[in-house]
Design a protein around this motif. Structure first.
Motif, mmCIF file in Angstrom:
data_model
loop_
_atom_site.group_PDB
_atom_site.id
_atom_site.type_symbol
_atom_site.label_atom_id
_atom_site.label_comp_id
_atom_site.label_asym_id
_atom_site.label_seq_id
_atom_site.Cartn_x
_atom_site.Cartn_y
_atom_site.Cartn_z
ATOM 1 N N LEU A 45 59.967 186.881 -35.455
ATOM 2 C CA LEU A 45 59.920 186.786 -33.954
ATOM 3 C C LEU A 45 59.312 188.341 -33.616
ATOM 4 O O LEU A 45 58.330 188.626 -33.481
ATOM 5 C CB LEU A 45 60.927 186.298 -32.499
ATOM 6 N N LEU A 64 54.354 187.495 -28.872
ATOM 7 C CA LEU A 64 55.236 186.238 -28.948
ATOM 8 C C LEU A 64 53.938 185.963 -28.755
ATOM 9 O O LEU A 64 53.731 184.126 -28.503
ATOM 10 C CB LEU A 64 56.328 186.301 -27.528
ATOM 11 N N PHE A 68 52.395 182.000 -29.845
ATOM 12 C CA PHE A 68 53.335 180.664 -29.516
ATOM 13 C C PHE A 68 52.394 180.164 -28.640
ATOM 14 O O PHE A 68 51.429 180.919 -27.634
ATOM 15 C CB PHE A 68 54.451 181.067 -28.950
ATOM 16 N N GLU A 70 53.612 178.507 -26.406
ATOM 17 C CA GLU A 70 54.339 178.854 -24.695
ATOM 18 C C GLU A 70 56.363 179.120 -25.519
ATOM 19 O O GLU A 70 56.239 179.280 -26.751
ATOM 20 C CB GLU A 70 54.805 176.751 -24.250
ATOM 21 N N PHE A 71 56.466 179.890 -24.440
ATOM 22 C CA PHE A 71 57.923 180.669 -24.762
ATOM 23 C C PHE A 71 58.672 180.811 -23.949
ATOM 24 O O PHE A 71 58.120 181.519 -22.762
ATOM 25 C CB PHE A 71 57.693 182.086 -26.090
ATOM 26 N N HIS A 91 66.583 179.889 -26.608
ATOM 27 C CA HIS A 91 64.595 180.405 -26.678
ATOM 28 C C HIS A 91 63.768 178.759 -26.944
ATOM 29 O O HIS A 91 64.270 178.081 -27.850
ATOM 30 C CB HIS A 91 64.132 181.359 -28.269
ATOM 31 N N THR A 93 59.864 177.368 -28.137
ATOM 32 C CA THR A 93 59.558 177.901 -28.450
ATOM 33 C C THR A 93 58.216 176.980 -28.545
ATOM 34 O O THR A 93 58.633 175.600 -29.150
ATOM 35 C CB THR A 93 59.340 179.027 -29.645
ATOM 36 N N THR A 100 57.334 172.071 -30.431
ATOM 37 C CA THR A 100 58.174 172.574 -29.890
ATOM 38 C C THR A 100 59.695 172.503 -30.689
ATOM 39 O O THR A 100 60.301 171.535 -30.629
ATOM 40 C CB THR A 100 58.866 171.825 -28.591
ATOM 41 N N THR A 128 65.713 179.976 -37.332
ATOM 42 C CA THR A 128 64.595 180.153 -36.398
ATOM 43 C C THR A 128 63.236 180.493 -37.062
ATOM 44 O O THR A 128 61.871 179.564 -37.368
ATOM 45 C CB THR A 128 63.692 181.335 -35.572
#
Length: 134
Positions: A45, A64, A68, A70-71, A91, A93, A100, A128
């Protein structure tokens, strides 16, 4: 009646709320101009240490937004250490081309005069990376 000053915990909670609704201007205003921001080495990230709000915006927040749909940071609890605040959470994401997922995280923030002066993020970077590749 005199206005009550916000506690460092209240300030940090409001910064997470602002971040999660996409109000990065409010977030940046809650940071000292010369903030030191450290993300874990090897994180897909953001990785490394950044100095100042412009550097944080360019190297942490902007990527970010690009990577993404959404984060958000799901705050499970905030620990009050006076001028050091610790957040435990996840987190959450949604990659632009993926599903997600959540990864546990811990953020440690040093505060001075109501602003975050130092931020250090911790997460399972291998998890991640694995979830991003799925």
């Amino acid at each position: 009646m005199a206005a009550t000053e916000k506690t460092n915990v209240e300030i940090v909670e409001e910064l997470y709320e602002a971040f999660n609704r996409g109000d990065l201007e409010t977030c940046l205003a809650g940071f000292a101009d010369d903030i030191t921001w450290t993300e874990p080495e090897g994180s897909p990230l953001a990785s490394g240490t950044y100095s100042g709000t412009d550097d944080v915006m360019e190297n942490v927040f902007a990527p970010l937004d690009e990577q993404f749909e959404e984060f958000e940071v799901v705050v499970d609890r905030v620990l009050d250490g006076g001028d050091t605040i610790v957040m435990e959470g996840n987190h959450r994401t949604t990659p632009v081309d993926g599903d997600t997922f959540e990864v546990p995280c811990v953020h440690v923030m040093d505060m001075e005069d109501g602003k975050v002066t130092e931020f250090t993020g911790y997460e399972d970077t291998a998890l991640t990376q694995q979830l991003l590749e799925e």
